[in-house]
Design a protein around this motif. Structure first.
Motif, PDB file in Angstrom:
ATOM      1  N   ASN A   6      -8.500  -0.421  -0.215  1.00  0.00           N
ATOM      2  CA  ASN A   6      -7.516   0.320  -0.222  1.00  0.00           C
ATOM      3  C   ASN A   6      -7.306   1.336   0.862  1.00  0.00           C
ATOM      4  OD1 ASN A   6      -7.548  -0.843  -3.010  1.00  0.00           O
ATOM      5  ND2 ASN A   6      -9.009   0.885  -3.413  1.00  0.00           N
ATOM      6  N   SER A  22      -6.209  -3.340   3.992  1.00  0.00           N
ATOM      7  CA  SER A  22      -5.828  -3.434   2.580  1.00  0.00           C
ATOM      8  C   SER A  22      -5.855  -4.824   2.199  1.00  0.00           C
ATOM      9  CB  SER A  22      -4.304  -2.757   2.409  1.00  0.00           C
ATOM     10  OG  SER A  22      -4.320  -1.409   2.466  1.00  0.00           O
ATOM     11  N   GLN A  54     -14.736   7.046   1.808  1.00  0.00           N
ATOM     12  CA  GLN A  54     -14.031   7.814   0.860  1.00  0.00           C
ATOM     13  C   GLN A  54     -13.751   6.979  -0.338  1.00  0.00           C
ATOM     14  OE1 GLN A  54     -10.217   9.093   2.311  1.00  0.00           O
ATOM     15  NE2 GLN A  54     -11.173  10.608   3.373  1.00  0.00           N
ATOM     16  N   LYS A  55     -14.295   7.647  -1.684  1.00  0.00           N
ATOM     17  CA  LYS A  55     -14.197   6.838  -2.978  1.00  0.00           C
ATOM     18  C   LYS A  55     -12.907   5.896  -3.261  1.00  0.00           C
ATOM     19  CE  LYS A  55     -17.681   9.717  -5.235  1.00  0.00           C
ATOM     20  NZ  LYS A  55     -17.766  10.697  -6.421  1.00  0.00           N
ATOM     21  N   GLU A  56     -11.808   6.450  -2.933  1.00  0.00           N
ATOM     22  CA  GLU A  56     -10.626   5.709  -3.360  1.00  0.00           C
ATOM     23  C   GLU A  56     -10.155   4.622  -2.287  1.00  0.00           C
ATOM     24  OE1 GLU A  56      -9.513   9.284  -0.525  1.00  0.00           O
ATOM     25  OE2 GLU A  56     -10.912   8.939  -2.341  1.00  0.00           O
ATOM     26  N   THR A  59     -12.332  -0.076  -4.073  1.00  0.00           N
ATOM     27  CA  THR A  59     -12.451  -0.215  -5.652  1.00  0.00           C
ATOM     28  C   THR A  59     -13.699  -1.419  -5.714  1.00  0.00           C
ATOM     29  OG1 THR A  59     -10.325   0.124  -5.981  1.00  0.00           O
ATOM     30  CG2 THR A  59     -11.466  -1.020  -7.849  1.00  0.00           C
TER      31      THR A  59
END
Length: 335
Positions: A6, A22, A54-56, A59
């Protein structure tokens, strides 16, 4: 959705080291991404150090990174173990009782079960490394340039391995610097560059000229002799005899001529060059490729939906042949 990137990217000191990525991979997908080696290396470096991500930005499947298999060029083998011992070691490590006979057959290693890994050929070593993907159970399998250095037999093994993983419900994602390999291996193909990710259409359906074509004017032998294909290098324009050209590739809005292992940019579209070169024995084998049939040495059938052309040039180039154009080529050369 099994896994997605993402807007993953990496920037250091105002320099973009990894452009925005992405991409989503689903169950049973085999997604191939063509990009520069530098991007592949930086991406896998991040995947090996998820604490820097970064976590976001990613996924993950259920179970997180432990449910993601990474095949990397740096993967190694224990030299003192033989093939069977290596497979048993992986079974113990990943706590999975695999059908070793099936693994050996799929990876075409039946003849060297008792060989120590240090005695294997480079191609046999690579096929043994592929076998680890059949033992380590994962939801997502990510491969780093898996075709690098493979012989034809091992390329067949790789192709069948990816199909097996996808048929069993896994999501497969591979990164390669070679467009031909991306097209050959992937059911969906993407290009990843400084402009981000762009999907490539694979099978050629010539929608560029849907109207009824005008009859072509007869090309005289004098026109054929004088017909030159131009390419530009810096401030010079080079004129090539068409029969010097091995093949042409359309890439990122630009057409490239491949002559004697060198690449030259042309200002012409691949469609316009197809119209000019078809009477001289060139064939549109794929949406992105136009090949000089005089250079074709072999038609390689990977599966009922995957084909390549092997060329008789110094680099022994292979270029993709789409399913639709395989039938056309068979008619053209009376197979």
């Amino acid at each position: 959705m099994v896994m997605s990137f993402n807007k993953l990217r990496k920037i250091e000191q105002n320099t973009v080291l990894l452009p925005e990525l992405s991409l989503t991979v689903q169950k049973r997908d085999i997604i191939a991404v063509q990009c520069e080696n530098e991007y592949i290396g930086r991406l896998f470096s991040l995947l090996n150090h998820p604490e820097h991500i970064q976590k976001e930005a990613i996924t993950l499947p259920e179970g997180g990174f432990q449910n993601v298999y990474l095949f990397q060029q740096t993967d190694g083998l224990y030299k003192r173990l033989n093939v069977k011992q290596m497979l048993l070691f992986w079974c113990k490590l990943y706590r999975h009782q695999a059908n070793l006979e099936f693994v050996l057959n799929l990876c075409e290693l039946q003849h060297c079960t008792m060989k120590k890994t240090k005695q294997l050929t480079l191609s046999e070593q690579r096929r043994l490394l592929f076998a680890s993907a059949l033992i380590q159970q994962a939801a997502v399998y990510i491969f780093e340039d898996p075709s690098l250095g493979l012989d034809l037999q091992s390329k067949h093994v790789l192709h069948n391995l990816l199909l097996h993983l996808a048929d069993n419900g896994a999501a497969v994602l591979l990164f390669t610097p070679t467009l031909e390999e991306a097209i050959r291996l992937g059911s969906s193909v993407y290009r990843y560059s400084e402009r981000g990710v762009q999907q490539l259409e694979q099978d050629i359906e010539d929608t560029e000229n849907t109207a009824e074509e005008e009859p072509e004017e007869e090309i005289t032998s004098m026109q054929v002799q004088l017909d030159k294909i131009s390419a530009k290098i810096e401030d010079k324009i080079i004129l090539f005899n068409p029969l010097e050209i091995d093949y042409l590739e359309a890439r990122e809005g630009q057409t490239y001529l491949f002559v004697n292992n060198e690449e030259f940019a042309s200002s012409n579209t691949i469609k316009s060059l197809e119209d000019r070169l078809q009477p001289l024995g060139f064939f549109r084998c794929h949406r992105s490729y136009l090949v000089n049939l005089q250079r074709v040495r072999e038609i390689i059938i990977w599966s009922k939906n995957s084909y390549s052309l092997s060329l008789d040039n110094p680099s022994k180039s292979t270029i993709p042949l789409s399913k639709g154009n395989y039938s056309k080529l068979k008619e053209l050369i009376h197979l």
